[in-house]
Design an enzyme around this catalytic site. Structure first.
Site, PDB file in Angstrom:
ATOM      1  N   ASN A  43     122.109 -65.377 141.125  1.00 55.05           N
ATOM      2  CA  ASN A  43     123.091 -65.010 140.094  1.00 55.05           C
ATOM      3  C   ASN A  43     123.614 -63.605 140.336  1.00 55.05           C
ATOM      4  O   ASN A  43     122.943 -62.786 140.970  1.00 55.05           O
ATOM      5  CB  ASN A  43     122.431 -65.076 138.710  1.00 55.05           C
ATOM      6  CG  ASN A  43     123.418 -64.809 137.582  1.00 55.05           C
ATOM      7  OD1 ASN A  43     124.565 -65.279 137.617  1.00 55.05           O
ATOM      8  ND2 ASN A  43     123.006 -64.037 136.591  1.00 55.05           N
ATOM      9  N   SER A  54     136.905 -65.338 139.262  1.00 50.74           N
ATOM     10  CA  SER A  54     137.329 -64.392 140.308  1.00 50.74           C
ATOM     11  C   SER A  54     136.242 -64.275 141.388  1.00 50.74           C
ATOM     12  O   SER A  54     136.555 -64.133 142.572  1.00 50.74           O
ATOM     13  CB  SER A  54     137.673 -63.020 139.724  1.00 50.74           C
ATOM     14  OG  SER A  54     136.521 -62.320 139.343  1.00 50.74           O
ATOM     15  N   ASN A  55     134.979 -64.371 140.982  1.00 48.57           N
ATOM     16  CA  ASN A  55     133.900 -64.337 141.984  1.00 48.57           C
ATOM     17  C   ASN A  55     133.922 -65.601 142.849  1.00 48.57           C
ATOM     18  O   ASN A  55     133.722 -65.531 144.063  1.00 48.57           O
ATOM     19  CB  ASN A  55     132.530 -64.183 141.312  1.00 48.57           C
ATOM     20  CG  ASN A  55     132.250 -62.741 140.956  1.00 48.57           C
ATOM     21  OD1 ASN A  55     131.901 -61.936 141.814  1.00 48.57           O
ATOM     22  ND2 ASN A  55     132.443 -62.390 139.691  1.00 48.57           N
ATOM     23  N   MET A  63     127.896 -69.629 132.299  1.00 49.78           N
ATOM     24  CA  MET A  63     127.423 -69.128 131.013  1.00 49.78           C
ATOM     25  C   MET A  63     126.375 -70.020 130.358  1.00 49.78           C
ATOM     26  O   MET A  63     126.417 -70.251 129.147  1.00 49.78           O
ATOM     27  CB  MET A  63     128.618 -68.920 130.061  1.00 49.78           C
ATOM     28  CG  MET A  63     129.653 -67.952 130.596  1.00 49.78           C
ATOM     29  SD  MET A  63     128.988 -66.310 130.940  1.00 49.78           S
ATOM     30  CE  MET A  63     128.917 -65.666 129.279  1.00 49.78           C
ATOM     31  N   HIS A  70     125.254 -60.306 138.095  1.00 44.15           N
ATOM     32  CA  HIS A  70     125.353 -59.828 136.711  1.00 44.15           C
ATOM     33  C   HIS A  70     125.999 -58.440 136.702  1.00 44.15           C
ATOM     34  O   HIS A  70     125.630 -57.583 137.518  1.00 44.15           O
ATOM     35  CB  HIS A  70     123.940 -59.779 136.094  1.00 44.15           C
ATOM     36  CG  HIS A  70     123.963 -59.385 134.660  1.00 44.15           C
ATOM     37  ND1 HIS A  70     124.316 -60.262 133.655  1.00 44.15           N
ATOM     38  CD2 HIS A  70     123.718 -58.199 134.055  1.00 44.15           C
ATOM     39  CE1 HIS A  70     124.274 -59.634 132.495  1.00 44.15           C
ATOM     40  NE2 HIS A  70     123.910 -58.378 132.707  1.00 44.15           N
ATOM     41  N   LYS A 120     119.259 -81.170 127.661  1.00 48.41           N
ATOM     42  CA  LYS A 120     119.591 -80.319 128.816  1.00 48.41           C
ATOM     43  C   LYS A 120     119.189 -81.026 130.111  1.00 48.41           C
ATOM     44  O   LYS A 120     119.870 -80.940 131.122  1.00 48.41           O
ATOM     45  CB  LYS A 120     118.820 -78.998 128.675  1.00 48.41           C
ATOM     46  CG  LYS A 120     119.248 -77.935 129.650  1.00 48.41           C
ATOM     47  CD  LYS A 120     118.522 -76.620 129.383  1.00 48.41           C
ATOM     48  CE  LYS A 120     119.073 -75.524 130.236  1.00 48.41           C
ATOM     49  NZ  LYS A 120     120.005 -74.652 129.541  1.00 48.41           N
TER      50      LYS A 120
HETATM   51  C1  GRF Z   1     131.126 -61.601 136.302  1.00 46.00           C
HETATM   52  O1  GRF Z   1     131.189 -60.298 135.777  1.00 46.00           O
HETATM   53  C2  GRF Z   1     129.708 -61.982 136.634  1.00 46.00           C
HETATM   54  O2  GRF Z   1     128.939 -60.905 137.057  1.00 46.00           O
HETATM   55  C3  GRF Z   1     129.202 -62.500 135.308  1.00 46.00           C
HETATM   56  O3  GRF Z   1     130.296 -63.199 134.772  1.00 46.00           O
HETATM   57  C4  GRF Z   1     131.507 -62.636 135.243  1.00 46.00           C
HETATM   58  C5  GRF Z   1     132.335 -63.749 135.819  1.00 46.00           C
HETATM   59  O4  GRF Z   1     133.619 -63.311 136.200  1.00 46.00           O
HETATM   60  N1  GRF Z   1     127.994 -63.263 135.467  1.00 46.00           N
HETATM   61  P1  GRF Z   1     134.557 -64.279 137.046  1.00 46.00           P
HETATM   62  O5  GRF Z   1     134.706 -65.566 136.257  1.00 46.00           O
HETATM   63  O6  GRF Z   1     133.929 -64.495 138.371  1.00 46.00           O
HETATM   64  O7  GRF Z   1     135.877 -63.554 137.140  1.00 46.00           O
END
Ligand code: GRF
Length: 189
Positions: free
Chosen positions: A110, A16-17, A93, A112, A68
């Site tokens: 990032n 979603s971001n 992740m 969070h 990695k």
């Molecule tokens: C968000 O809450 C972001 O802050 C965290 O992971 C989530 C990702 O959500 N790091 P989306 O996949 O962007 O919906």
């Protein structure tokens, strides 16, 4: 207005971001162009979003590589090819390793879903609600080798909606979509 920054967005989930950043670029609300979407999860919904938005995708599975470094070298080649200048993590992740940190010093950001340094790591919203905090929020920060530990660039508070994880998460995500855009615009100008 300064020229548009070339950004690569890293994501592992729903995205979603990523969607909000892509829309902001499209509308000219973010002074950037997404030149690549990088994911470690080819099956994630964010891939569908990138396809629809016609944004090039680098889907690289860590388990296909022995180290990695090898995994990140493949990503780095795609980043160089795309000419990305900033790496924008949005629900990616994995911990960023030395290969990418060295290639993009102070250029990895990032977001969070908590007011860091409280509740780093996974399920920050669940952790905050488990502690019974009344206010939580969102943090945008520079990425270093730690887990959600880099210098803080921007924060916004969000009230916890008593006992309702879903509604609180919704409110947090809505703030994320605004704050990320604002924080990046400040960095890019
Ligand atoms: C968000 O809450 C972001 O802050 C965290 O992971 C989530 C990702 O959500 N790091 P989306 O996949 O962007 O919906």
């Amino acid at each position: 207005m300064t020229r548009k920054m070339k950004i690569a967005v890293f994501a592992s989930g729903s995205g979603s971001n990523f969607g909000a950043l892509a829309e902001a670029c499209e509308k000219g609300e973010l002074n950037a162009e997404i030149v690549l979407m990088v994911t470690n999860k080819p099956e994630a919904f964010v891939v569908e979003r990138a396809r629809k938005a016609n944004i090039p995708i680098a889907a690289v599975r860590p388990k296909d590589y022995e180290t990695k470094e090898a995994y990140e070298e493949v990503i780095l080649a795609a980043l160089r090819e795309s000419e990305a200048e900033w790496l924008i993590l949005a629900g990616y992740m994995r911990l960023v390793g030395q290969t990418l940190l060295k290639a993009y010093p102070s250029k990895i950001i990032n977001i969070h879903p908590s007011l860091l340094p409280s509740f780093p790591g996974k399920d920050a919203i669940g952790q905050a609600m488990g502690h019974g905090v009344k206010v939580t929020g969102v943090t945008v920060h520079l990425v270093d080798e730690g887990m959600d530990t880099g210098p803080i660039l921007a924060q916004r508070a969000v009230d916890v909606i008593d006992g309702d994880v879903e509604k609180t998460a919704e409110a947090i995500h809505a703030v994320e979509h605004e704050l990320y855009k604002d924080a990046l615009n400040k960095l890019f100008c």
